[in-house]
Design a protein around this motif. Structure first.
Motif, PDB file in Angstrom:
ATOM      1  N   ILE A 253      65.267-114.593  42.788  1.00 11.37           N
ATOM      2  CA  ILE A 253      64.767-113.977  44.367  1.00 11.37           C
ATOM      3  C   ILE A 253      64.403-112.917  44.892  1.00 11.37           C
ATOM      4  O   ILE A 253      63.429-112.986  46.832  1.00 11.37           O
ATOM      5  CB  ILE A 253      65.665-115.002  45.179  1.00 11.37           C
ATOM      6  N   ILE A 254      65.202-111.555  44.518  1.00 13.46           N
ATOM      7  CA  ILE A 254      65.043-110.325  45.267  1.00 13.46           C
ATOM      8  C   ILE A 254      63.056-110.481  45.142  1.00 13.46           C
ATOM      9  O   ILE A 254      62.594-109.880  46.612  1.00 13.46           O
ATOM     10  CB  ILE A 254      65.523-109.395  44.190  1.00 13.46           C
ATOM     11  N   PRO A 255      62.286-110.270  43.800  1.00 10.81           N
ATOM     12  CA  PRO A 255      61.093-110.002  43.817  1.00 10.81           C
ATOM     13  C   PRO A 255      60.479-111.493  44.630  1.00 10.81           C
ATOM     14  O   PRO A 255      59.512-111.073  45.356  1.00 10.81           O
ATOM     15  CB  PRO A 255      60.084-110.233  42.156  1.00 10.81           C
ATOM     16  N   VAL A 256      60.664-112.413  44.684  1.00  7.97           N
ATOM     17  CA  VAL A 256      59.977-113.318  45.485  1.00  7.97           C
ATOM     18  C   VAL A 256      60.176-112.586  47.242  1.00  7.97           C
ATOM     19  O   VAL A 256      59.276-112.890  48.189  1.00  7.97           O
ATOM     20  CB  VAL A 256      61.129-114.887  46.135  1.00  7.97           C
ATOM     21  N   ILE A 257      61.231-112.255  47.244  1.00 10.93           N
ATOM     22  CA  ILE A 257      61.616-112.104  48.826  1.00 10.93           C
ATOM     23  C   ILE A 257      60.890-110.841  49.458  1.00 10.93           C
ATOM     24  O   ILE A 257      59.970-110.978  50.633  1.00 10.93           O
ATOM     25  CB  ILE A 257      63.159-111.537  49.334  1.00 10.93           C
ATOM     26  N   PHE A 258      60.556-110.310  48.405  1.00  4.26           N
ATOM     27  CA  PHE A 258      59.568-108.681  49.029  1.00  4.26           C
ATOM     28  C   PHE A 258      58.336-109.462  48.478  1.00  4.26           C
ATOM     29  O   PHE A 258      57.250-109.011  49.638  1.00  4.26           O
ATOM     30  CB  PHE A 258      59.439-107.792  47.788  1.00  4.26           C
ATOM     31  N   GLY A 259      57.404-110.147  47.683  1.00  4.60           N
ATOM     32  CA  GLY A 259      56.595-110.937  47.988  1.00  4.60           C
ATOM     33  C   GLY A 259      56.397-111.686  48.997  1.00  4.60           C
ATOM     34  O   GLY A 259      54.933-111.835  49.860  1.00  4.60           O
ATOM     35  N   HIS A 260      57.399-112.325  50.328  1.00  7.27           N
ATOM     36  CA  HIS A 260      57.279-113.102  51.472  1.00  7.27           C
ATOM     37  C   HIS A 260      57.070-111.244  52.729  1.00  7.27           C
ATOM     38  O   HIS A 260      55.854-111.749  52.854  1.00  7.27           O
ATOM     39  CB  HIS A 260      58.535-113.536  52.212  1.00  7.27           C
ATOM     40  N   ILE A 261      57.728-110.503  52.127  1.00  8.72           N
ATOM     41  CA  ILE A 261      57.567-108.959  53.361  1.00  8.72           C
ATOM     42  C   ILE A 261      56.404-108.743  52.380  1.00  8.72           C
ATOM     43  O   ILE A 261      55.297-108.780  54.292  1.00  8.72           O
ATOM     44  CB  ILE A 261      58.456-108.212  52.915  1.00  8.72           C
ATOM     45  N   ALA A 262      56.101-109.144  51.835  1.00  8.38           N
ATOM     46  CA  ALA A 262      54.027-107.901  51.971  1.00  8.38           C
ATOM     47  C   ALA A 262      52.959-109.013  52.181  1.00  8.38           C
ATOM     48  O   ALA A 262      51.650-108.999  53.089  1.00  8.38           O
ATOM     49  CB  ALA A 262      53.976-107.721  49.855  1.00  8.38           C
ATOM     50  N   GLY A 263      53.210-110.614  52.016  1.00 11.48           N
ATOM     51  CA  GLY A 263      52.553-111.530  52.468  1.00 11.48           C
ATOM     52  C   GLY A 263      52.079-111.570  53.512  1.00 11.48           C
ATOM     53  O   GLY A 263      50.807-112.051  54.095  1.00 11.48           O
ATOM     54  N   LEU A 264      53.475-111.728  54.370  1.00 15.23           N
ATOM     55  CA  LEU A 264      53.491-112.040  55.368  1.00 15.23           C
ATOM     56  C   LEU A 264      53.631-111.136  56.720  1.00 15.23           C
ATOM     57  O   LEU A 264      53.047-110.557  57.538  1.00 15.23           O
ATOM     58  CB  LEU A 264      55.149-112.676  55.989  1.00 15.23           C
ATOM     59  N   GLY A 265      53.727-109.700  55.963  1.00 14.89           N
ATOM     60  CA  GLY A 265      53.962-108.384  57.557  1.00 14.89           C
ATOM     61  C   GLY A 265      53.007-107.489  57.544  1.00 14.89           C
ATOM     62  O   GLY A 265      53.321-106.992  58.387  1.00 14.89           O
ATOM     63  N   ILE A 266      52.269-107.660  55.933  1.00  9.31           N
ATOM     64  CA  ILE A 266      51.334-106.942  55.545  1.00  9.31           C
ATOM     65  C   ILE A 266      49.415-107.540  55.978  1.00  9.31           C
ATOM     66  O   ILE A 266      49.181-107.995  55.145  1.00  9.31           O
ATOM     67  CB  ILE A 266      51.038-106.081  54.399  1.00  9.31           C
ATOM     68  N   PRO A 267      49.084-107.202  57.201  1.00  4.55           N
ATOM     69  CA  PRO A 267      47.407-107.979  57.246  1.00  4.55           C
ATOM     70  C   PRO A 267      47.113-107.143  55.663  1.00  4.55           C
ATOM     71  O   PRO A 267      47.159-105.821  55.188  1.00  4.55           O
ATOM     72  CB  PRO A 267      47.172-106.672  58.689  1.00  4.55           C
ATOM     73  N   LYS A 268      45.586-108.502  55.557  1.00  9.61           N
ATOM     74  CA  LYS A 268      45.083-108.548  54.635  1.00  9.61           C
ATOM     75  C   LYS A 268      43.921-106.929  54.319  1.00  9.61           C
ATOM     76  O   LYS A 268      43.903-106.085  54.182  1.00  9.61           O
ATOM     77  CB  LYS A 268      44.205-109.007  54.553  1.00  9.61           C
ATOM     78  N   GLU A 269      43.670-106.631  56.049  1.00  5.25           N
ATOM     79  CA  GLU A 269      42.805-105.340  56.456  1.00  5.25           C
ATOM     80  C   GLU A 269      43.734-103.985  55.577  1.00  5.25           C
ATOM     81  O   GLU A 269      42.878-103.196  55.162  1.00  5.25           O
ATOM     82  CB  GLU A 269      42.476-105.344  57.494  1.00  5.25           C
ATOM     83  N   TRP A 270      45.320-104.264  55.545  1.00  6.13           N
ATOM     84  CA  TRP A 270      45.570-102.859  55.518  1.00  6.13           C
ATOM     85  C   TRP A 270      45.813-102.897  53.454  1.00  6.13           C
ATOM     86  O   TRP A 270      46.060-101.883  52.782  1.00  6.13           O
ATOM     87  CB  TRP A 270      47.265-103.320  55.107  1.00  6.13           C
ATOM     88  N   MET A 271      46.095-103.981  53.580  1.00  5.65           N
ATOM     89  CA  MET A 271      45.548-103.914  51.985  1.00  5.65           C
ATOM     90  C   MET A 271      44.476-103.663  50.929  1.00  5.65           C
ATOM     91  O   MET A 271      44.349-103.126  50.239  1.00  5.65           O
ATOM     92  CB  MET A 271      46.101-105.909  51.220  1.00  5.65           C
TER      93      MET A 271
END
Length: 226
Positions: free
Chosen positions: A57-75
């Motif tokens: 669950i810990i990596p999953v949470i961080f994955g959700h934070i990255a996927g939902l919180g960080i715009p793809k342009e920033w990536m």
């Protein structure tokens, strides 16, 4: 009106209940701010299921934070192109999602099938277990099945923008109209668990004993018998 309720009103209600509910419970029910242990009833399945769930669950949470919180342009600006991101989301996210799902299946099976554990469980315990299992299952289904059936769908163009809009106080429910059903169920169930959080055993998440790291050692001295 349905879309307005599901993707604007309902999320804000859940967030409000999450915040106010925690404050209320902490001020009125600190002695029950914990998770009732059933380890003394059954230990083996609890140990395996809990270990798998928490490792996943810990990596999953961080994955959700990255996927939902960080715009793809920033990536992209940081050198993570869309192909690299999706490989990581599917394979790395899928692996940890499967670990989390395996843990939830074991924990839910244990709570419902072990008679003594079930008798010790409250209604909220059973609901939380079932809802968490649904959330994780739908997340895995969306990641593996929906992405395979609809490879052109990119949640970062819809769900992520809508999600960030909630916190910017400008959510656009129209973005969610074209989202596949599995993603919608996953999102709504996720907000529902946040609304239930303050009134269930999930509050123990905030009781991690970090002060143990810096506290003084407890000294035990042998009592000399005369």
């Amino acid at each position: 009106m349905v879309d307005q309720f599901l993707w604007v009103i309902f999320p804000y209600l859940c967030i409000a209940v999450f915040v106010v509910g925690h404050i209320y419970r902490y001020r009125t029910d600190q002695f029950h701010w914990t998770a009732k242990s059933s380890e003394f009833i059954e230990k083996k399945q609890l140990m395996v299921g809990s270990l798998l769930f928490h490792l996943g669950i810990i990596p999953v949470i961080f994955g959700h934070i990255a996927g939902l919180g960080i715009p793809k342009e920033w990536m992209r600006a940081f050198g993570v192109n869309d192909h690299m991101y999706h490989i990581g989301a599917i394979y790395i996210g899928g692996f940890f999602g499967f670990v989390t799902l395996a843990g939830m299946v074991i924990l839910t099976f244990r709570r419902f099938t072990k008679k003594n554990v079930r008798q010790l469980s409250s209604a909220s315990d059973l609901i939380v277990n079932s809802l968490l299992l649904l959330i994780v299952f739908m997340g895995m289904y969306a990641t593996i099945v929906t992405n395979a059936v609809q490879p052109g769908f990119d949640y970062r163009d819809t769900i992520s923008i809508w999600f960030r809009g909630l916190f910017l106080l400008s959510p656009d429910p129209a973005l969610m109209t074209i989202v596949p059903l599995s993603f919608k169920i996953h999102a709504l169930a996720g907000f529902a668990i946040f609304a239930m959080w303050p009134f269930t055993r999930l509050v123990h998440v905030w009781s991690v004993p970090l002060n143990y790291v810096g506290r003084s050692y407890i000294l035990y001295r042998r009592h000399k018998m005369n």
